[in-house]
Scaffold this active site. Sequence first.
Site, PDB file in Angstrom:
ATOM      1  N   ASN A  13      27.016  29.883 -31.687  1.00 53.36           N
ATOM      2  CA  ASN A  13      27.290  28.449 -31.667  1.00 53.36           C
ATOM      3  C   ASN A  13      25.974  27.736 -31.935  1.00 53.36           C
ATOM      4  O   ASN A  13      25.106  27.692 -31.072  1.00 53.36           O
ATOM      5  CB  ASN A  13      27.869  28.046 -30.294  1.00 53.36           C
ATOM      6  CG  ASN A  13      28.137  26.558 -30.209  1.00 53.36           C
ATOM      7  OD1 ASN A  13      28.026  25.845 -31.212  1.00 53.36           O
ATOM      8  ND2 ASN A  13      28.505  26.090 -29.024  1.00 53.36           N
ATOM      9  N   LYS A  35      25.573  24.650 -32.307  1.00 55.47           N
ATOM     10  CA  LYS A  35      25.589  23.296 -31.725  1.00 55.47           C
ATOM     11  C   LYS A  35      25.047  22.321 -32.779  1.00 55.47           C
ATOM     12  O   LYS A  35      25.300  22.518 -33.966  1.00 55.47           O
ATOM     13  CB  LYS A  35      24.805  23.271 -30.412  1.00 55.47           C
ATOM     14  CG  LYS A  35      25.286  24.378 -29.470  1.00 55.47           C
ATOM     15  CD  LYS A  35      24.818  24.271 -28.066  1.00 55.47           C
ATOM     16  CE  LYS A  35      25.397  25.419 -27.249  1.00 55.47           C
ATOM     17  NZ  LYS A  35      25.060  25.338 -25.831  1.00 55.47           N
ATOM     18  N   HIS A  80      34.707  23.303 -25.685  1.00 56.01           N
ATOM     19  CA  HIS A  80      33.367  23.682 -25.214  1.00 56.01           C
ATOM     20  C   HIS A  80      32.946  22.716 -24.107  1.00 56.01           C
ATOM     21  O   HIS A  80      33.267  21.528 -24.158  1.00 56.01           O
ATOM     22  CB  HIS A  80      32.367  23.645 -26.377  1.00 56.01           C
ATOM     23  CG  HIS A  80      31.055  24.254 -26.013  1.00 56.01           C
ATOM     24  ND1 HIS A  80      30.104  23.573 -25.286  1.00 56.01           N
ATOM     25  CD2 HIS A  80      30.557  25.497 -26.226  1.00 56.01           C
ATOM     26  CE1 HIS A  80      29.063  24.372 -25.086  1.00 56.01           C
ATOM     27  NE2 HIS A  80      29.319  25.546 -25.643  1.00 56.01           N
ATOM     28  N   GLU A 111      30.312  21.241 -23.529  1.00 55.62           N
ATOM     29  CA  GLU A 111      29.569  20.042 -23.979  1.00 55.62           C
ATOM     30  C   GLU A 111      30.531  18.996 -24.530  1.00 55.62           C
ATOM     31  O   GLU A 111      30.271  17.799 -24.435  1.00 55.62           O
ATOM     32  CB  GLU A 111      28.502  20.446 -25.010  1.00 55.62           C
ATOM     33  CG  GLU A 111      27.335  21.157 -24.327  1.00 55.62           C
ATOM     34  CD  GLU A 111      26.636  22.217 -25.164  1.00 55.62           C
ATOM     35  OE1 GLU A 111      26.787  22.225 -26.397  1.00 55.62           O
ATOM     36  OE2 GLU A 111      25.942  23.070 -24.567  1.00 55.62           O
ATOM     37  N   GLU A 136      32.599  30.637 -20.139  1.00 52.95           N
ATOM     38  CA  GLU A 136      31.227  30.107 -20.185  1.00 52.95           C
ATOM     39  C   GLU A 136      30.991  29.249 -18.946  1.00 52.95           C
ATOM     40  O   GLU A 136      31.301  28.046 -18.955  1.00 52.95           O
ATOM     41  CB  GLU A 136      31.040  29.222 -21.429  1.00 52.95           C
ATOM     42  CG  GLU A 136      31.063  29.959 -22.737  1.00 52.95           C
ATOM     43  CD  GLU A 136      30.240  29.213 -23.796  1.00 52.95           C
ATOM     44  OE1 GLU A 136      29.298  29.820 -24.327  1.00 52.95           O
ATOM     45  OE2 GLU A 136      30.511  28.053 -24.087  1.00 52.95           O
ATOM     46  N   GLY A 171      22.514  27.264 -21.469  1.00 58.16           N
ATOM     47  CA  GLY A 171      21.221  26.662 -21.791  1.00 58.16           C
ATOM     48  C   GLY A 171      20.237  26.600 -20.634  1.00 58.16           C
ATOM     49  O   GLY A 171      19.216  25.928 -20.712  1.00 58.16           O
ATOM     50  N   SER A 207      23.435  31.706 -21.714  1.00 56.84           N
ATOM     51  CA  SER A 207      22.074  32.268 -21.658  1.00 56.84           C
ATOM     52  C   SER A 207      21.993  33.746 -22.039  1.00 56.84           C
ATOM     53  O   SER A 207      21.191  34.502 -21.482  1.00 56.84           O
ATOM     54  CB  SER A 207      21.455  32.034 -20.271  1.00 56.84           C
ATOM     55  OG  SER A 207      21.285  30.658 -20.048  1.00 56.84           O
TER      56      SER A 207
HETATM   57  P1  13P Z   1      23.239  29.294 -24.521  1.00 56.90           P
HETATM   58  O1  13P Z   1      23.408  30.685 -25.065  1.00 56.90           O
HETATM   59  O2  13P Z   1      22.139  28.529 -25.178  1.00 56.90           O
HETATM   60  O3  13P Z   1      23.183  29.282 -23.034  1.00 56.90           O
HETATM   61  O4  13P Z   1      24.576  28.488 -24.931  1.00 56.90           O
HETATM   62  C1  13P Z   1      25.815  29.050 -24.628  1.00 56.90           C
HETATM   63  C2  13P Z   1      26.854  28.243 -25.289  1.00 56.90           C
HETATM   64  O5  13P Z   1      27.074  27.097 -24.950  1.00 56.90           O
HETATM   65  C3  13P Z   1      27.573  28.858 -26.406  1.00 56.90           C
HETATM   66  O6  13P Z   1      28.699  28.123 -26.739  1.00 56.90           O
END
Ligand code: 13P
Length: 260
Positions: free
Chosen positions: A9, A11, A94, A96, A166, A172, A212
Amino acid sequence: MSKKYVIANFKMNKLDSEIVDYVNSLKPLVKDATSEVILSVPFVSIKTAVESAQNSNILIAGQTLNENDFGAYTGEVNAEMLCSVGASAVLVGHSERRSHFKETDKEVNKKIMKSLRSGLVSILCIGETLFDKKNNLTQNVLQKQITECLNSIYANELSHIVIAYEPVWAIGTGITASCDEIEKAITTIRTMLVNLYDEKIAQAVNIVYGGSINEKNIKEIAKIKGIDGVLVGGASLDPTSFSKIVMEFNTKEKKTKKAK
Ligand code: 13P
């Protein structure tokens, strides 16, 4: 043995030209991957990414979609549009999207329906916040998300859904859920699917973990019982790191074949 999924991803990262370079670097590194390798890229780069990934085993996905057909939804992109530029899958719900854009489980449900019925694989993201975890609400949160997001989804459509567990507190932050926590969550999700559908259908659903992940911790995480892959944010931005994560999910059969 079920197919594994290793999903990047990006983002809101990488320009179009950087995505071309990325795909070109990744292609040879994952050419022997036995898993599905999927890159979720910004909308504006889907077409370029699809073209760059031609003649490879890399698939391209969107990061969200609007649940409506065509109409007055300025700035939005629907499932048909994603398909028309060659996307094979889409992330839905997601955390976010849920936190910044207030997406609800009901909306996520509509997005899943639209994506599945347009032929896209839906990568449904679920997971508890730190508050939920501290208050022992993980089970309740997962139950609500699974039940509402999969409302009216037919059993025969489930094979086109990947569920990404997740935990929001692991995204993150550099804090990965422990192997025990991940295994427990996967088992819980599968039990919920058995209750909603049946044992055979539930076993066929791919459940991946995200939060992570990096090239170091993947070795332990890939060994977790019942895990069908991973969804990777930060560590997916470098093709070499991401390829190491992908290759950690290669099945022995393929390796043995290659050795001959
Ligand atoms: P990270 O791997 O940066 O923690 O992000 C995970 C994520 O949100 C994947 O969709």
